[in-house]
Design a protein around this motif. Structure first.
Motif, PDB file in Angstrom:
ATOM      1  N   ASN A   1       0.846  -1.192   0.000  1.00 50.59           N
ATOM      2  CA  ASN A   1       0.000   0.000   0.000  1.00 50.59           C
ATOM      3  C   ASN A   1       0.881   1.242   0.000  1.00 50.59           C
ATOM      4  OD1 ASN A   1      -2.058  -1.864   0.307  1.00 50.59           O
ATOM      5  ND2 ASN A   1      -2.270  -1.518   2.497  1.00 50.59           N
ATOM      6  N   VAL A   2       0.345   2.325  -0.525  1.00 48.82           N
ATOM      7  CA  VAL A   2       1.084   3.576  -0.540  1.00 48.82           C
ATOM      8  C   VAL A   2       0.119   4.727  -0.298  1.00 48.82           C
ATOM      9  CG1 VAL A   2       0.849   4.082  -3.007  1.00 48.82           C
ATOM     10  CG2 VAL A   2       2.883   4.839  -1.774  1.00 48.82           C
ATOM     11  N   THR A   3       0.636   5.780   0.331  1.00 48.76           N
ATOM     12  CA  THR A   3      -0.167   6.975   0.593  1.00 48.76           C
ATOM     13  C   THR A   3       0.369   8.142  -0.220  1.00 48.76           C
ATOM     14  OG1 THR A   3      -0.687   6.279   2.857  1.00 48.76           O
ATOM     15  CG2 THR A   3      -0.957   8.604   2.341  1.00 48.76           C
ATOM     16  N   LEU A   4      -0.521   8.779  -0.979  1.00 55.95           N
ATOM     17  CA  LEU A   4      -0.184  10.015  -1.674  1.00 55.95           C
ATOM     18  C   LEU A   4      -0.545  11.146  -0.715  1.00 55.95           C
ATOM     19  CD1 LEU A   4      -1.634   9.271  -5.234  1.00 55.95           C
ATOM     20  CD2 LEU A   4       0.640   8.746  -4.330  1.00 55.95           C
ATOM     21  N   PRO A   5       0.455  11.738  -0.045  1.00 55.47           N
ATOM     22  CA  PRO A   5       0.154  12.738   0.983  1.00 55.47           C
ATOM     23  C   PRO A   5      -0.435  14.007   0.390  1.00 55.47           C
ATOM     24  CG  PRO A   5       2.503  12.684   0.538  1.00 55.47           C
ATOM     25  CD  PRO A   5       1.905  11.546  -0.238  1.00 55.47           C
ATOM     26  N   CYS A   6      -1.392  14.561   1.107  1.00 56.05           N
ATOM     27  CA  CYS A   6      -2.059  15.775   0.646  1.00 56.05           C
ATOM     28  C   CYS A   6      -1.155  16.993   0.822  1.00 56.05           C
ATOM     29  CB  CYS A   6      -3.357  15.968   1.420  1.00 56.05           C
ATOM     30  SG  CYS A   6      -4.248  17.463   0.976  1.00 56.05           S
ATOM     31  N   GLU A   7      -0.548  17.143   1.992  1.00 53.98           N
ATOM     32  CA  GLU A   7       0.390  18.217   2.302  1.00 53.98           C
ATOM     33  C   GLU A   7      -0.244  19.598   2.202  1.00 53.98           C
ATOM     34  OE1 GLU A   7       3.993  17.810   0.090  1.00 53.98           O
ATOM     35  OE2 GLU A   7       4.379  15.770   0.800  1.00 53.98           O
TER      36      GLU A   7
ATOM     37  N   VAL B   1      -4.952   6.923  -0.471  1.00 57.25           N
ATOM     38  CA  VAL B   1      -4.304   5.623  -0.283  1.00 57.25           C
ATOM     39  C   VAL B   1      -4.622   4.726  -1.478  1.00 57.25           C
ATOM     40  CG1 VAL B   1      -4.156   3.546   1.146  1.00 57.25           C
ATOM     41  CG2 VAL B   1      -4.389   5.792   2.225  1.00 57.25           C
ATOM     42  N   ILE B   2      -3.587   4.066  -1.990  1.00 48.10           N
ATOM     43  CA  ILE B   2      -3.765   3.067  -3.051  1.00 48.10           C
ATOM     44  C   ILE B   2      -3.303   1.730  -2.489  1.00 48.10           C
ATOM     45  CG2 ILE B   2      -3.196   2.381  -5.405  1.00 48.10           C
ATOM     46  CD1 ILE B   2      -2.553   5.254  -6.031  1.00 48.10           C
ATOM     47  N   LYS B   3      -4.197   0.760  -2.468  1.00 47.87           N
ATOM     48  CA  LYS B   3      -3.899  -0.563  -1.908  1.00 47.87           C
ATOM     49  C   LYS B   3      -3.487  -1.537  -3.002  1.00 47.87           C
ATOM     50  CE  LYS B   3      -7.042  -2.239   0.699  1.00 47.87           C
ATOM     51  NZ  LYS B   3      -8.367  -2.647   1.217  1.00 47.87           N
ATOM     52  N   ASP B   4      -2.802  -2.614  -2.571  1.00 46.80           N
ATOM     53  CA  ASP B   4      -2.445  -3.713  -3.469  1.00 46.80           C
ATOM     54  C   ASP B   4      -1.845  -3.180  -4.772  1.00 46.80           C
ATOM     55  OD1 ASP B   4      -2.156  -6.265  -4.450  1.00 46.80           O
ATOM     56  OD2 ASP B   4      -4.230  -6.419  -5.163  1.00 46.80           O
ATOM     57  N   LEU B   5      -0.741  -2.469  -4.655  1.00 51.15           N
ATOM     58  CA  LEU B   5      -0.136  -1.798  -5.800  1.00 51.15           C
ATOM     59  C   LEU B   5       0.189  -2.749  -6.947  1.00 51.15           C
ATOM     60  CD1 LEU B   5       2.318   0.690  -4.070  1.00 51.15           C
ATOM     61  CD2 LEU B   5       0.318   1.280  -5.426  1.00 51.15           C
ATOM     62  N   ARG B   6      -0.057  -2.277  -8.145  1.00 46.97           N
ATOM     63  CA  ARG B   6       0.293  -2.987  -9.361  1.00 46.97           C
ATOM     64  C   ARG B   6       1.259  -2.115 -10.155  1.00 46.97           C
ATOM     65  NH1 ARG B   6      -6.043  -4.317 -10.825  1.00 46.97           N
ATOM     66  NH2 ARG B   6      -6.504  -5.495  -8.914  1.00 46.97           N
TER      67      ARG B   6
END
Length: 242
Positions: free
Chosen positions: A30-36, A78-83
């Protein structure tokens, strides 16, 4: 015309920006694209990729084009199960109640590891629509092996259906492969190592055949020796020696 000038003026007044952020994730993770951005009076959040809106969140909830993408907290994505196909450029637009727009560009870089046995086929599904070239450092320095609109750089390579395929994989093919877009941003990094090759069924059969022959010969030898001893005893008994 007036609306365009008004929007441009609002951008300058409200410090409308478009800074770029690089985010790295592992395939399958999983990865998080932070808003900031400051979590204040946010009315709408829009995550886009190219011309497609992937996630739109408002006061009544979120509408996602992908079940693996969702909002977390005020405006983190958040994007889960990255491809590998998730790699690329994303635009995050955050609208505030005072009509202020804040924009940020996200570059999602995805890493992966693959182990391949010598002689097998290696298929890398890395030729995304945004991919411009593929490089490898298998020779110790970065070397281009594929570029959009050009032929592959090896007779053992093919590029079909979004896959870069290496036939009859060799030890010298091992290394790191990276995919870059037209802006030289790294989209995907794949580390390829040489895996151990198990003995083939044919070679295993040869090994067992040799062992069986050895055991069979050993048993026959013991049996023949026993027969000889029995015959000798019988002859000696018949002669009255024993």
């Amino acid at each position: 015309m007036f609306n365009s000038l008004l929007l441009l003026l609002l951008c300058f007044v409200s410090h409308c920006g478009n800074s770029a952020v690089l985010v790295t994730g592992e395939k399958g993770g999983n990865v998080t694209l932070p808003c900031e951005f400051e979590a204040r009076q946010i009315s709408v959040i829009v995550l886009s990729r190219g011309s497609k809106k992937i996630l739109v969140c408002g006061s009544e909830g979120c509408d996602s084009e992908n079940s693996r993408v969702f909002k977390e907290g005020a405006c983190d994505i958040v994007i889960k199960d990255l491809r590998l196909s998730d790699a690329g450029k994303y635009i995050l637009n955050v609208y505030h109640n005072n009509d202020q727009l804040e924009r940020q560009t996200k570059y999602l870089h995805i890493q992966d590891e693959i182990s391949v046995k010598t002689g097998d086929q290696l298929k890398l599904p890395v030729l995304l629509a945004s991919a411009d070239k593929v490089e490898t450092n298998s020779s110790g320095e970065w070397k281009e092996v594929w570029r959009r609109g050009h032929r592959v750089q090896s007779d053992r390579m093919t590029d079909t259906d979004g896959n870069l395929t290496i036939n009859e994989f060799m030890d010298s093919d091992a290394g790191t492969y990276r995919v870059l877009d037209s802006e030289e941003e790294v989209l995907i990094t794949v580390t390829v190592t040489v895996g151990e090759r198990k003995a083939s069924p044919h070679s295993a059969q040869k090994h067992w055949s040799w062992l069986e022959k050895f055991l069979f010969g050993y048993v026959i030898s013991i049996f023949c020796a026993y027969i000889v001893i029995v015959v000798i005893q019988f002859v000696l008994m018949a002669a009255g020696i024993i």
